[in-house]
Design a protein around this motif. Structure first.
Motif, PDB file in Angstrom:
ATOM      1  N   ALA A   1      41.431  15.796 -36.225  1.00  0.00           N
ATOM      2  CA  ALA A   1      42.124  14.817 -35.384  1.00  0.00           C
ATOM      3  C   ALA A   1      41.401  13.495 -35.234  1.00  0.00           C
ATOM      4  CB  ALA A   1      42.366  15.417 -34.004  1.00  0.00           C
ATOM      5  N   ARG A   2      40.108  13.439 -35.546  1.00  0.00           N
ATOM      6  CA  ARG A   2      39.354  12.205 -35.293  1.00  0.00           C
ATOM      7  C   ARG A   2      39.942  11.008 -36.022  1.00  0.00           C
ATOM      8  NH1 ARG A   2      33.962  10.478 -37.054  1.00  0.00           N
ATOM      9  NH2 ARG A   2      34.377  11.757 -38.906  1.00  0.00           N
ATOM     10  N   GLY A   3      40.355  11.189 -37.292  1.00  0.00           N
ATOM     11  CA  GLY A   3      40.897  10.075 -38.071  1.00  0.00           C
ATOM     12  C   GLY A   3      42.122   9.460 -37.427  1.00  0.00           C
ATOM     13  N   ALA A   4      43.019  10.313 -36.913  1.00  0.00           N
ATOM     14  CA  ALA A   4      44.237   9.806 -36.283  1.00  0.00           C
ATOM     15  C   ALA A   4      43.917   9.061 -34.997  1.00  0.00           C
ATOM     16  CB  ALA A   4      45.192  10.965 -36.002  1.00  0.00           C
ATOM     17  N   VAL A   5      42.954   9.563 -34.223  1.00  0.00           N
ATOM     18  CA  VAL A   5      42.583   8.899 -32.977  1.00  0.00           C
ATOM     19  C   VAL A   5      41.946   7.540 -33.267  1.00  0.00           C
ATOM     20  CG1 VAL A   5      41.083   9.019 -30.952  1.00  0.00           C
ATOM     21  CG2 VAL A   5      42.370  11.038 -31.673  1.00  0.00           C
ATOM     22  N   VAL A   6      41.084   7.483 -34.266  1.00  0.00           N
ATOM     23  CA  VAL A   6      40.442   6.218 -34.612  1.00  0.00           C
ATOM     24  C   VAL A   6      41.483   5.200 -35.072  1.00  0.00           C
ATOM     25  CG1 VAL A   6      38.878   5.106 -36.241  1.00  0.00           C
ATOM     26  CG2 VAL A   6      38.193   7.221 -35.097  1.00  0.00           C
ATOM     27  N   ALA A   7      42.414   5.637 -35.893  1.00  0.00           N
ATOM     28  CA  ALA A   7      43.475   4.720 -36.336  1.00  0.00           C
ATOM     29  C   ALA A   7      44.270   4.197 -35.143  1.00  0.00           C
ATOM     30  CB  ALA A   7      44.387   5.434 -37.329  1.00  0.00           C
ATOM     31  N   MET A   8      44.539   5.071 -34.200  1.00  0.00           N
ATOM     32  CA  MET A   8      45.293   4.663 -33.010  1.00  0.00           C
ATOM     33  C   MET A   8      44.534   3.631 -32.189  1.00  0.00           C
ATOM     34  SD  MET A   8      45.208   5.231 -29.440  1.00  0.00           S
ATOM     35  CE  MET A   8      44.440   6.822 -29.182  1.00  0.00           C
ATOM     36  N   CYS A   9      43.236   3.903 -31.915  1.00  0.00           N
ATOM     37  CA  CYS A   9      42.521   2.990 -31.024  1.00  0.00           C
ATOM     38  C   CYS A   9      42.109   1.702 -31.743  1.00  0.00           C
ATOM     39  CB  CYS A   9      41.330   3.682 -30.370  1.00  0.00           C
ATOM     40  SG  CYS A   9      40.054   4.284 -31.478  1.00  0.00           S
ATOM     41  N   GLU A  10      41.966   1.745 -33.051  1.00  0.00           N
ATOM     42  CA  GLU A  10      41.712   0.495 -33.773  1.00  0.00           C
ATOM     43  C   GLU A  10      42.937  -0.411 -33.709  1.00  0.00           C
ATOM     44  OE1 GLU A  10      38.346   1.736 -37.120  1.00  0.00           O
ATOM     45  OE2 GLU A  10      40.479   1.762 -37.666  1.00  0.00           O
ATOM     46  N   ALA A  11      44.113   0.192 -33.709  1.00  0.00           N
ATOM     47  CA  ALA A  11      45.344  -0.591 -33.594  1.00  0.00           C
ATOM     48  C   ALA A  11      45.628  -0.997 -32.148  1.00  0.00           C
ATOM     49  CB  ALA A  11      46.520   0.206 -34.151  1.00  0.00           C
ATOM     50  N   ASN A  12      45.017  -0.285 -31.196  1.00  0.00           N
ATOM     51  CA  ASN A  12      45.256  -0.549 -29.776  1.00  0.00           C
ATOM     52  C   ASN A  12      43.920  -0.546 -29.032  1.00  0.00           C
ATOM     53  OD1 ASN A  12      48.447  -0.123 -29.584  1.00  0.00           O
ATOM     54  ND2 ASN A  12      47.598   1.558 -30.826  1.00  0.00           N
ATOM     55  N   PRO A  13      43.127  -1.607 -29.167  1.00  0.00           N
ATOM     56  CA  PRO A  13      41.779  -1.608 -28.582  1.00  0.00           C
ATOM     57  C   PRO A  13      41.757  -1.673 -27.059  1.00  0.00           C
ATOM     58  CG  PRO A  13      42.285  -3.734 -29.566  1.00  0.00           C
ATOM     59  CD  PRO A  13      43.402  -2.834 -29.952  1.00  0.00           C
ATOM     60  N   VAL A  14      42.887  -1.962 -26.443  1.00  0.00           N
ATOM     61  CA  VAL A  14      42.985  -1.927 -24.984  1.00  0.00           C
ATOM     62  C   VAL A  14      44.100  -0.957 -24.624  1.00  0.00           C
ATOM     63  CG1 VAL A  14      43.418  -3.233 -22.881  1.00  0.00           C
ATOM     64  CG2 VAL A  14      42.197  -4.322 -24.776  1.00  0.00           C
ATOM     65  N   LEU A  15      43.732   0.082 -23.849  1.00  0.00           N
ATOM     66  CA  LEU A  15      44.684   1.123 -23.489  1.00  0.00           C
ATOM     67  C   LEU A  15      44.813   1.218 -21.976  1.00  0.00           C
ATOM     68  CD1 LEU A  15      43.540   3.926 -25.978  1.00  0.00           C
ATOM     69  CD2 LEU A  15      45.530   2.426 -26.211  1.00  0.00           C
ATOM     70  N   THR A  16      45.902   1.810 -21.528  1.00  0.00           N
ATOM     71  CA  THR A  16      46.165   1.953 -20.107  1.00  0.00           C
ATOM     72  C   THR A  16      45.749   3.336 -19.627  1.00  0.00           C
ATOM     73  OG1 THR A  16      48.042   0.449 -20.287  1.00  0.00           O
ATOM     74  CG2 THR A  16      47.917   1.819 -18.303  1.00  0.00           C
ATOM     75  N   ALA A  17      44.928   3.381 -18.587  1.00  0.00           N
ATOM     76  CA  ALA A  17      44.514   4.652 -17.994  1.00  0.00           C
ATOM     77  C   ALA A  17      45.629   5.186 -17.110  1.00  0.00           C
ATOM     78  CB  ALA A  17      43.236   4.462 -17.192  1.00  0.00           C
ATOM     79  N   ASP A  18      45.470   6.415 -16.644  1.00  0.00           N
ATOM     80  CA  ASP A  18      46.495   7.029 -15.806  1.00  0.00           C
ATOM     81  C   ASP A  18      46.706   6.260 -14.504  1.00  0.00           C
ATOM     82  OD1 ASP A  18      47.313   9.053 -17.470  1.00  0.00           O
ATOM     83  OD2 ASP A  18      45.969  10.570 -16.626  1.00  0.00           O
ATOM     84  N   ASP A  19      45.647   5.586 -14.019  1.00  0.00           N
ATOM     85  CA  ASP A  19      45.794   4.854 -12.770  1.00  0.00           C
ATOM     86  C   ASP A  19      46.342   3.447 -12.977  1.00  0.00           C
ATOM     87  OD1 ASP A  19      43.691   3.482 -13.900  1.00  0.00           O
ATOM     88  OD2 ASP A  19      42.248   3.929 -12.306  1.00  0.00           O
ATOM     89  N   GLY A  20      46.736   3.112 -14.209  1.00  0.00           N
ATOM     90  CA  GLY A  20      47.308   1.814 -14.521  1.00  0.00           C
ATOM     91  C   GLY A  20      46.307   0.766 -14.952  1.00  0.00           C
ATOM     92  N   THR A  21      45.013   1.078 -14.887  1.00  0.00           N
ATOM     93  CA  THR A  21      43.979   0.117 -15.284  1.00  0.00           C
ATOM     94  C   THR A  21      43.994  -0.070 -16.792  1.00  0.00           C
ATOM     95  OG1 THR A  21      42.595   0.814 -13.431  1.00  0.00           O
ATOM     96  CG2 THR A  21      41.506  -0.384 -15.236  1.00  0.00           C
ATOM     97  N   ARG A  22      43.828  -1.316 -17.220  1.00  0.00           N
ATOM     98  CA  ARG A  22      43.727  -1.620 -18.640  1.00  0.00           C
ATOM     99  C   ARG A  22      42.251  -1.489 -19.043  1.00  0.00           C
ATOM    100  NH1 ARG A  22      47.612  -1.690 -22.142  1.00  0.00           N
ATOM    101  NH2 ARG A  22      47.067  -3.691 -23.136  1.00  0.00           N
ATOM    102  N   VAL A  23      41.966  -0.687 -20.062  1.00  0.00           N
ATOM    103  CA  VAL A  23      40.595  -0.334 -20.424  1.00  0.00           C
ATOM    104  C   VAL A  23      40.334  -0.735 -21.872  1.00  0.00           C
ATOM    105  CG1 VAL A  23      38.923   1.544 -20.662  1.00  0.00           C
ATOM    106  CG2 VAL A  23      40.632   1.621 -18.832  1.00  0.00           C
ATOM    107  N   ASP A  24      39.238  -1.475 -22.071  1.00  0.00           N
ATOM    108  CA  ASP A  24      38.805  -1.836 -23.419  1.00  0.00           C
ATOM    109  C   ASP A  24      38.119  -0.619 -24.053  1.00  0.00           C
ATOM    110  OD1 ASP A  24      37.655  -2.801 -25.733  1.00  0.00           O
ATOM    111  OD2 ASP A  24      36.881  -4.643 -24.835  1.00  0.00           O
ATOM    112  N   VAL A  25      38.726  -0.072 -25.106  1.00  0.00           N
ATOM    113  CA  VAL A  25      38.175   1.120 -25.755  1.00  0.00           C
ATOM    114  C   VAL A  25      37.570   0.791 -27.111  1.00  0.00           C
ATOM    115  CG1 VAL A  25      39.791   2.640 -24.549  1.00  0.00           C
ATOM    116  CG2 VAL A  25      40.399   1.730 -26.807  1.00  0.00           C
TER     117      VAL A  25
END
Length: 821
Positions: A601-625
């Motif tokens: 699964a690591r490859g798919a996760v890396v592809a996802m976060c490289e395409a989306n370097p800022v993600l939303t946490a459950d509490d609505g905070t925008r997080v730089d990943v």
């Protein structure tokens, strides 16, 4: 025994460099020239003939591993008990305080006893449970039975000798002068009795049953008239704010499936380069407390010669090998107990209905001595309640309904018989004869091989005889249907729901050998705590009842990784050379620290976060990943101590694994026709996966944990960085610990996982083995054997086993102690 100059003179020649005075002991370096193996054997024979009741030679090789040599079973136990006490007196003394039901007397009733195998209770709850066992006279009744139900003469002698050896060490050293400051000078460190040791052995047999319910047995009190209590699993009331039944069942299932575990492989002649038998033993147990293993060799020339490990307080080897047989155990998925839901007699919550007739519960008044905060002793007396099925539980006991526990191992004190018979076996036929004779293994599978190159798996243990037909008929309540198949809750109001009995069963109510799931192969058998079904993918085991476990269902990632590694080695596609296992290959594969979830699964996760370097946490905070994404991209996909990024991956996968957002994170569903490779195709683009990564990065930031942290940064044992990762993420070499864990830390802060690791090859010239006792032989911080093997484990180095007398006496570090009693 007083000093005897005449005996000393007579024995001088045979003793060579090892000096002895009857009634005392002397330790000296030994070597092949100073004291050859025949000379020491002659010494023991002469001592026994000269009137010494107990005579033993304790030889210690590298890393303090004891090799106990004696001429009879009492002396063998004497040497084992003495050697063990030298290394682990404080842990053993604490354990004996527990099983004797005396914790409240010395430590007060409200303190917590942190049991590594069954979870925490208060001292009073613990004492009430263990005193109920002791005051019932159960152990005495079991000991009064002849073998095979009661202990054999040899087992009794081992137990008595072990107790004498332990007490000899305590007497010679003195409580005030114990080398371990943990218990030095403590009043609760006392000589032990055979009753203490038998209570301990019975309790270990109950690990998957009664021992999990100590608190809820001790706290069971009938409801007051007119009370209704709170609603529990069954829709009925639970009194006294006792935990809901669902909570107890969940913790029991967790204990069965997670707190104890193991990997075990037996390789046959078609899987090994030498065409002989090979074995991998890799139990996953707590690293602190009495749930640890102790490595030892036990030898009576011509009678028994076995090496391996046993749980603290056991006088036999439980995982190990002889000259011709090697075996290990993995925790079984079989239920070792059932619950019975009781319909109570109207107006009397201490009577229950069976076939329409009221049956009074049995009452036992249990007394416990308690030390108050002022130091004064008093007595607490509590009435515990039991039924024809077993003890009543505190949970959900109300005016109309209650639950009772029926533990198949409640009166099983014969497991020592079976393990000792295994310790003297030289082939699989003898092993299977031991299994069929005693039918006593309490909660584990057995994986074994012999010099003929045959591999064997069996769930040959104590399992309630509840067929699928009986389960369908007798699991007829909301609680029962909700808990099934993890836990069986049967209808206690009808005698037709009592356990069945097989003609070949040693006692009523359990399955006999004809029902054991088993498989014999010339290539391999393997188990990593899933059910028997996929022991070998080429020959799935079917036909057993649901009480043993599931069939044709998704396997754990750890099971899949183990089978994948075997398949790749047999195909020669793992980079280790031509197909087939050597002993070196087995060592390499065991400690390669692959992480299957990362590989999948690591490859798919890396592809996802490289395409989306800022993600939303459950509490609505925008997080730089972005930094976390880079850490995962550069991670080597393993759980080595220096695998930077693995800690982040573990946190992410654990977060997803424990989520109820959806039943699976895989696009390709499980296919029973392809059980090793499915499910697969990780759904990294799922919003819940993105939220989970953002949440984990948030947590790392809040705790100042680097996103590229490696396992060795966060998991240590007394400062030693550890390799390994979690089974949930698909690691084989399971290790979990805190950065500050140590042998005397609390269980909650301690470590868990790979403990006694053994790889052995049974060759025509004798066994060749490599071992690691990951936490080392001694729990005493001042001992040189406190973390010496832990350092080896950290560096993925092994101990070359010394099994033969020639190998033992070739060790330049050998020290020999003659002990006479």
């Amino acid at each position: 025994m007083p000093s005897n100059p005449l005996r000393t003179k007579r024995m001088a020649a045979a003793l060579a460099a090892v000096a002895i005075v009857a009634g005392t002991l002397a330790s000296a370096p030994a070597s092949a020239s100073a004291a050859s193996p025949p000379a020491v054997t002659t010494t023991l024979a002469a001592l026994s003939a000269d009137g010494a009741h107990l005579a033993v030679d304790i030889r210690r090789t590298e890393y303090g591993i004891p090799h106990i040599l004696a001429n009879n079973y009492p002396s063998l136990g004497y040497g084992y008990g003495y050697a063990f006490a030298q290394d682990n007196i404080c842990v053993m003394a604490d354990r004996m305080l527990t099983v004797s039901g005396d914790r409240s007397r010395f430590l007060g009733p409200t303190a917590t006893v942190d049991d590594p195998l069954t979870g925490p209770t208060t001292n009073l709850e613990s004492d009430l449970y263990y005193q109920s066992v002791r005051q019932s006279g159960l152990v005495q009744r079991l000991l009064a039975q002849p073998a095979p139900l009661g202990p054999t003469a040899q087992v009794r002698q081992l137990v008595d000798g072990y107790v004498a050896g332990y007490n000899r060490y305590l007497r010679d050293t003195g409580v005030a002068h114990l080398p371990d400051a943990t218990c030095r000078g403590q009043a609760w460190v006392r000589p032990i009795t055979a009753q203490d040791l038998w209570d301990n052995l019975l309790d270990v047999d109950r690990i998957a049953g009664s021992a999990q319910f100590k608190a809820t047995i001790a706290d069971a009190v009938p409801p007051a008239p007119g009370t209704t209590g709170m609603t529990g699993t069954s829709g009925t009331a639970a009194p006294h704010n006792a935990p809901a039944l669902s909570t107890i069942l969940a913790s029991t299932v967790q204990a069965k499936n997670q707190n104890l575990g193991s990997n075990g492989w037996a390789l046959g002649k078609d899987a090994t380069v030498g065409h002989d038998g090979m074995l991998l033993a890799n139990p996953h147990y707590p690293w602190a407390g009495y749930g640890r293993f102790y490595q030892v060799q036990l030898t009576i020339p011509g009678v028994i010669d076995v090496t391996g490990a046993s749980l603290y307080g056991s006088p036999v080897v439980e995982i190990g090998h002889t000259g011709g047989l090697a075996w290990t155990h993995t925790v079984s998925t079989a239920n070792r107990f059932t619950l019975y839901q009781l319909a109570l007699a109207p107006g009397d919550p201490t009577s229950y209905l069976v076939d329409g007739k009221a049956v009074p519960m049995t009452r036992q008044n249990v007394s416990v001595t308690v030390r108050g905060t002022d130091g004064k002793l008093s007595t607490v007396v509590r009435t515990l309640y039991s039924t024809k099925y077993g003890p009543v539980l505190a949970n959900n006991w109300n005016a109309s309904s209650a639950f009772a526990l029926d533990d198949a191992n409640a009166d099983n004190l014969r497991s020592m018989n079976e393990w000792l018979a295994m310790d003297t076996s030289q082939n699989l036929d003898q092993l299977h004869r031991a299994q069929n004779t005693y039918q006593a293994i309490p909660f584990v599978n057995t994986i074994a091989t012999d010099t003929a190159g045959t591999a064997s798996y069996s769930d040959a243990g104590v399992v309630p005889n509840v067929s699928d037909a009986e389960a369908a008929r007798c699991i007829d309540t909301p609680a029962g249907r909700q808990a099934y198949p993890d836990t069986f809750i049967l209808d206690g109001s009808t005698s037709t729901c009592a356990w069945g009995t097989d003609p070949d069963a040693i006692t009523p109510g359990i399955f006999g050998p004809s029902h054991y799931p088993h498989l014999t192969r010339s290539d391999f058998v393997a188990n990593s705590n899933n059910s028997a079904w996929l022991t070998n993918p080429a020959a799935p085991i079917t036909g057993y009842g649901a009480i043993y476990g599931d069939i044709a269902t998704e396997r754990s990632l750890r099971t899949r990784l183990g089978l994948t590694m075997i398949g790749q080695r047999l195909a020669g596609t793992d980079g280790l050379g031509a197909p087939g296992f050597t002993l070196g290959d087995l060592q390499t594969v065991e400690l390669n620290d692959r992480d299957l979830s990362g590989e999948m699964a690591r490859g798919a996760v890396v592809a996802m976060c490289e395409a989306n370097p800022v993600l939303t946490a459950d509490d609505g905070t925008r997080v730089d990943v972005g930094a976390a994404c880079s850490a995962l991209a550069s991670w080597d996909g393993r759980g080595d101590a220096g695998s930077h990024g693995d800690v982040l991956w573990r946190a992410l996968f654990s977060r997803l694994d424990g989520s109820s957002a959806q039943p699976s994170w895989w696009r390709v569903p499980f296919d029973p026709a392809h059980p090793v490779t499915t499910p697969g195709g990780f759904t990294a683009d799922d919003p819940n996966v993105q939220h989970a990564l953002a949440d984990v990065v948030q947590r790392f930031t809040a705790t100042h944990t680097p996103v590229d942290a490696a396992p060795g940064d966060v998991q240590k044992w007394d400062g030693v960085p550890l390799n390994g990762c979690s089974g949930e993420e698909g690691c084989f070499d399971v290790v979990e610990s805190s950065a500050t864990a140590g042998q005397n830390s609390s269980i909650a802060d301690g470590a868990f996982g790979s403990s006694f690791i053994m790889t052995v090859e049974l060759t025509p010239s004798g066994p060749h083995a490599r071992t690691i006792l990951t936490y080392s032989e001694s729990s005493n911080p001042s001992s040189p054997h406190y973390t010496d093997q832990t350092v080896l484990f950290s560096h993925k180095q092994w101990v070359t086993e010394r099994f033969s007398e020639a190998e033992i006496y070739a060790d330049p570090q050998l020290r020999s102690t003659i002990l006479v009693g």
